[in-house]
Design a protein around this motif. Structure first.
Motif, PDB file in Angstrom:
ATOM      1  N   LYS A   1       0.774  -1.336   0.115  1.00 59.60           N
ATOM      2  CA  LYS A   1      -0.146   0.109  -0.148  1.00 59.60           C
ATOM      3  C   LYS A   1       0.806   1.276  -0.168  1.00 59.60           C
ATOM      4  CE  LYS A   1      -3.550   0.873   2.491  1.00 59.60           C
ATOM      5  NZ  LYS A   1      -4.517   1.114   3.551  1.00 59.60           N
ATOM      6  N   MET A   2       2.175   1.027   0.803  1.00 63.06           N
ATOM      7  CA  MET A   2       2.830   2.389   0.780  1.00 63.06           C
ATOM      8  C   MET A   2       3.622   2.602  -0.444  1.00 63.06           C
ATOM      9  SD  MET A   2       4.444   1.721   4.805  1.00 63.06           S
ATOM     10  CE  MET A   2       5.994   2.333   4.205  1.00 63.06           C
ATOM     11  N   PHE A   3       3.816   1.640  -1.117  1.00 63.12           N
ATOM     12  CA  PHE A   3       4.599   1.630  -2.536  1.00 63.12           C
ATOM     13  C   PHE A   3       3.467   2.245  -3.371  1.00 63.12           C
ATOM     14  CE2 PHE A   3       4.461  -0.762  -6.927  1.00 63.12           C
ATOM     15  CZ  PHE A   3       5.677  -0.173  -7.220  1.00 63.12           C
ATOM     16  N   TYR A   4       2.198   1.741  -3.564  1.00 62.33           N
ATOM     17  CA  TYR A   4       1.147   2.407  -4.449  1.00 62.33           C
ATOM     18  C   TYR A   4       0.822   3.748  -4.067  1.00 62.33           C
ATOM     19  CZ  TYR A   4       0.252  -2.286  -6.061  1.00 62.33           C
ATOM     20  OH  TYR A   4       0.546  -3.767  -6.502  1.00 62.33           O
ATOM     21  N   SER A   5       0.920   4.097  -2.694  1.00 60.57           N
ATOM     22  CA  SER A   5       0.551   5.481  -2.248  1.00 60.57           C
ATOM     23  C   SER A   5       1.520   6.416  -2.772  1.00 60.57           C
ATOM     24  CB  SER A   5       0.401   5.425  -0.660  1.00 60.57           C
ATOM     25  OG  SER A   5      -0.837   4.897  -0.344  1.00 60.57           O
ATOM     26  N   SER A   6       2.974   5.850  -2.697  1.00 58.30           N
ATOM     27  CA  SER A   6       3.989   6.782  -3.141  1.00 58.30           C
ATOM     28  C   SER A   6       4.021   7.237  -4.745  1.00 58.30           C
ATOM     29  CB  SER A   6       5.285   6.127  -2.844  1.00 58.30           C
ATOM     30  OG  SER A   6       5.566   5.229  -3.868  1.00 58.30           O
ATOM     31  N   LEU A   7       3.269   6.360  -5.522  1.00 55.05           N
ATOM     32  CA  LEU A   7       2.755   6.591  -6.835  1.00 55.05           C
ATOM     33  C   LEU A   7       1.734   7.333  -7.199  1.00 55.05           C
ATOM     34  CD1 LEU A   7       4.103   3.192  -8.128  1.00 55.05           C
ATOM     35  CD2 LEU A   7       5.587   5.272  -7.986  1.00 55.05           C
ATOM     36  N   GLY A   8       1.047   7.812  -6.133  1.00 57.13           N
ATOM     37  CA  GLY A   8      -0.228   8.504  -6.619  1.00 57.13           C
ATOM     38  C   GLY A   8      -1.420   7.928  -6.342  1.00 57.13           C
ATOM     39  N   PHE A   9      -1.428   6.556  -5.814  1.00 63.64           N
ATOM     40  CA  PHE A   9      -2.793   5.780  -5.787  1.00 63.64           C
ATOM     41  C   PHE A   9      -3.760   6.689  -4.846  1.00 63.64           C
ATOM     42  CE2 PHE A   9      -4.666   2.371  -3.034  1.00 63.64           C
ATOM     43  CZ  PHE A   9      -5.366   1.720  -4.140  1.00 63.64           C
ATOM     44  N   ASP A  10      -4.979   6.704  -5.408  1.00 68.09           N
ATOM     45  CA  ASP A  10      -6.241   7.324  -4.924  1.00 68.09           C
ATOM     46  C   ASP A  10      -6.862   6.137  -4.163  1.00 68.09           C
ATOM     47  OD1 ASP A  10      -5.782  10.028  -5.418  1.00 68.09           O
ATOM     48  OD2 ASP A  10      -6.546   9.629  -7.452  1.00 68.09           O
ATOM     49  N   ASN A  11      -7.085   6.204  -2.789  1.00 66.63           N
ATOM     50  CA  ASN A  11      -7.765   5.184  -2.266  1.00 66.63           C
ATOM     51  C   ASN A  11      -9.220   5.445  -2.164  1.00 66.63           C
ATOM     52  OD1 ASN A  11      -8.854   3.239  -0.253  1.00 66.63           O
ATOM     53  ND2 ASN A  11      -6.995   2.827   0.447  1.00 66.63           N
ATOM     54  N   LEU A  12      -9.950   4.769  -3.235  1.00 67.26           N
ATOM     55  CA  LEU A  12     -11.511   5.091  -3.531  1.00 67.26           C
ATOM     56  C   LEU A  12     -12.331   4.457  -2.072  1.00 67.26           C
ATOM     57  CD1 LEU A  12     -11.704   4.517  -7.091  1.00 67.26           C
ATOM     58  CD2 LEU A  12     -11.346   6.602  -6.236  1.00 67.26           C
ATOM     59  N   THR A  13     -11.891   3.485  -1.535  1.00 63.37           N
ATOM     60  CA  THR A  13     -12.562   2.997  -0.452  1.00 63.37           C
ATOM     61  C   THR A  13     -12.505   3.850   1.039  1.00 63.37           C
ATOM     62  OG1 THR A  13     -12.022   0.620  -1.415  1.00 63.37           O
ATOM     63  CG2 THR A  13     -12.490   0.742   1.201  1.00 63.37           C
ATOM     64  N   VAL A  14     -11.149   4.236   1.133  1.00 63.43           N
ATOM     65  CA  VAL A  14     -11.029   4.979   2.498  1.00 63.43           C
ATOM     66  C   VAL A  14     -11.416   6.580   2.212  1.00 63.43           C
ATOM     67  CG1 VAL A  14      -9.458   6.082   3.690  1.00 63.43           C
ATOM     68  CG2 VAL A  14      -9.132   3.663   3.284  1.00 63.43           C
ATOM     69  N   ASP A  15     -11.353   7.044   0.978  1.00 63.06           N
ATOM     70  CA  ASP A  15     -11.622   8.280   0.528  1.00 63.06           C
ATOM     71  C   ASP A  15     -13.150   8.452   0.322  1.00 63.06           C
ATOM     72  OD1 ASP A  15      -8.981   8.969   0.902  1.00 63.06           O
ATOM     73  OD2 ASP A  15      -8.420   9.007  -1.025  1.00 63.06           O
ATOM     74  N   ASP A  16     -13.789   7.855  -0.458  1.00 63.75           N
ATOM     75  CA  ASP A  16     -15.163   7.894  -0.782  1.00 63.75           C
ATOM     76  C   ASP A  16     -16.032   6.857  -0.346  1.00 63.75           C
ATOM     77  OD1 ASP A  16     -14.169  10.321  -2.405  1.00 63.75           O
ATOM     78  OD2 ASP A  16     -13.827   9.029  -3.986  1.00 63.75           O
ATOM     79  N   GLY A  17     -15.469   5.875   0.215  1.00 61.61           N
ATOM     80  CA  GLY A  17     -16.623   4.733   0.690  1.00 61.61           C
ATOM     81  C   GLY A  17     -16.904   3.722  -0.369  1.00 61.61           C
ATOM     82  N   TRP A  18     -16.379   3.412  -1.216  1.00 59.38           N
ATOM     83  CA  TRP A  18     -16.599   2.552  -2.101  1.00 59.38           C
ATOM     84  C   TRP A  18     -16.227   0.987  -1.406  1.00 59.38           C
ATOM     85  CZ3 TRP A  18     -19.549   2.934  -6.203  1.00 59.38           C
ATOM     86  CH2 TRP A  18     -19.731   4.193  -6.757  1.00 59.38           C
ATOM     87  N   GLU A  19     -17.134   0.119  -1.600  1.00 61.13           N
ATOM     88  CA  GLU A  19     -16.989  -1.227  -1.173  1.00 61.13           C
ATOM     89  C   GLU A  19     -17.017  -2.267  -2.284  1.00 61.13           C
ATOM     90  OE1 GLU A  19     -18.462  -0.264   3.583  1.00 61.13           O
ATOM     91  OE2 GLU A  19     -19.758  -1.547   2.080  1.00 61.13           O
TER      92      GLU A  19
END
Lengths: 181, 181
Positions: free
Chosen positions: B142-160
């Protein structure tokens, strides 16, 4: 029982058929309705023309399939589904349900379930073993999906989904010395 | 700086190439390694033969694409990516990254990033505007993806995200009066 009978009568007035390129304007309207229903009225950035090109163009493999629910008495499109093949390295072939929507005036009659049954048939007929979908945690449709046996992989197993946007992808290419074709 | 130089030297010894049907046994081994790394050693239910049929068969459209990282000095496959086209009714064409994995002995050299850069190139070259992926919330990647600009749609917008399994799909067909072809 009268209620169940009434429902099945109304369902008989609904035709499920694949969408065609002539339906793209209407499908685009419904995509916007669904986005608004979910609280993101300005989210759809595509147009009916892009939908036509990506799903119905002659010169390429279609990027998605559509099924429409049509009211036989008025010939109006009252619901739709958009889906495409998915692959799991754990389970093999499946389908991803991108959108499922029924217009408010036609809800609670089983039309969503009927659309989903037809998508399920396509999934199984194509050799798929699962139908995946994403739903907002605030969307009342979650109860509908749960009632049909939806396993919530986010809540149960901790899977989180996200994306790398165009900017991130382009930056990654550049910093790796690659260029777009 | 010496470290950065060393990394770029090592990356020069890595070839990124598409997988072929002859690679399926090795890819299947790596799929099992990735599943074990994520804490699900028994999750992969497919075989190398199914992978070969679904991704490399002659008589149908491939269900996925593969890219492999190969150590030029030993000719061994040390990492892989599996991905396939995705469609968003909000943004249009994209790619879904099903798996990305580098063997433990070859990590921290930038091989995962290089594999992902090649997947990004395929995404952009095919007209896609996003790369989606799912990751377990406990996965260090997850840290690797975040460092590349990964937008987390689950945490940020509530998509399950979840699935309807074969049993649920078959039950839905049956209760809707549909039959498999």
């Amino acid at each position: 029982m009268a209620c169940a009978w009434e429902e099945s009568t109304k369902i008989r007035d609904v035709l499920i058929r694949p969408g065609t390129e002539n339906d793209c304007n209407t499908i685009m309207d419904l995509i916007r309705e669904l986005a608004s229903f979910q609280g993101y009225p300005y989210a759809p950035q595509i147009t009916a023309e892009i939908l036509r090109r990506d799903g119905f163009g002659d010169n390429q493999q279609a990027s998605f399939q559509t099924l429409l629910a049509v009211d036989r008495t008025t010939d109006k499109i009252i619901g739709y589904a958009v889906f495409f093949p998915f692959y799991s390295t754990w389970r093999g072939k499946g389908m991803f349900l991108e959108d499922l929507y029924v217009k408010p005036a036609h809800r609670k009659l089983g039309i969503g379930k009927l659309l989903l049954a037809h998508v399920s048939k396509r999934t199984l007929d194509s050799g798929g073993c699962q139908l995946r979908l994403s739903v907002l945690k605030t969307n009342p449709a979650k109860m509908f999906y749960s009632s049909l046996g939806f396993d919530n992989l986010t809540v149960d197993d901790g899977w989180e989904t996200g994306r790398l946007d165009t900017n991130a992808l382009e930056h990654l290419l550049e910093s790796s010395g690659l260029t777009r074709s």
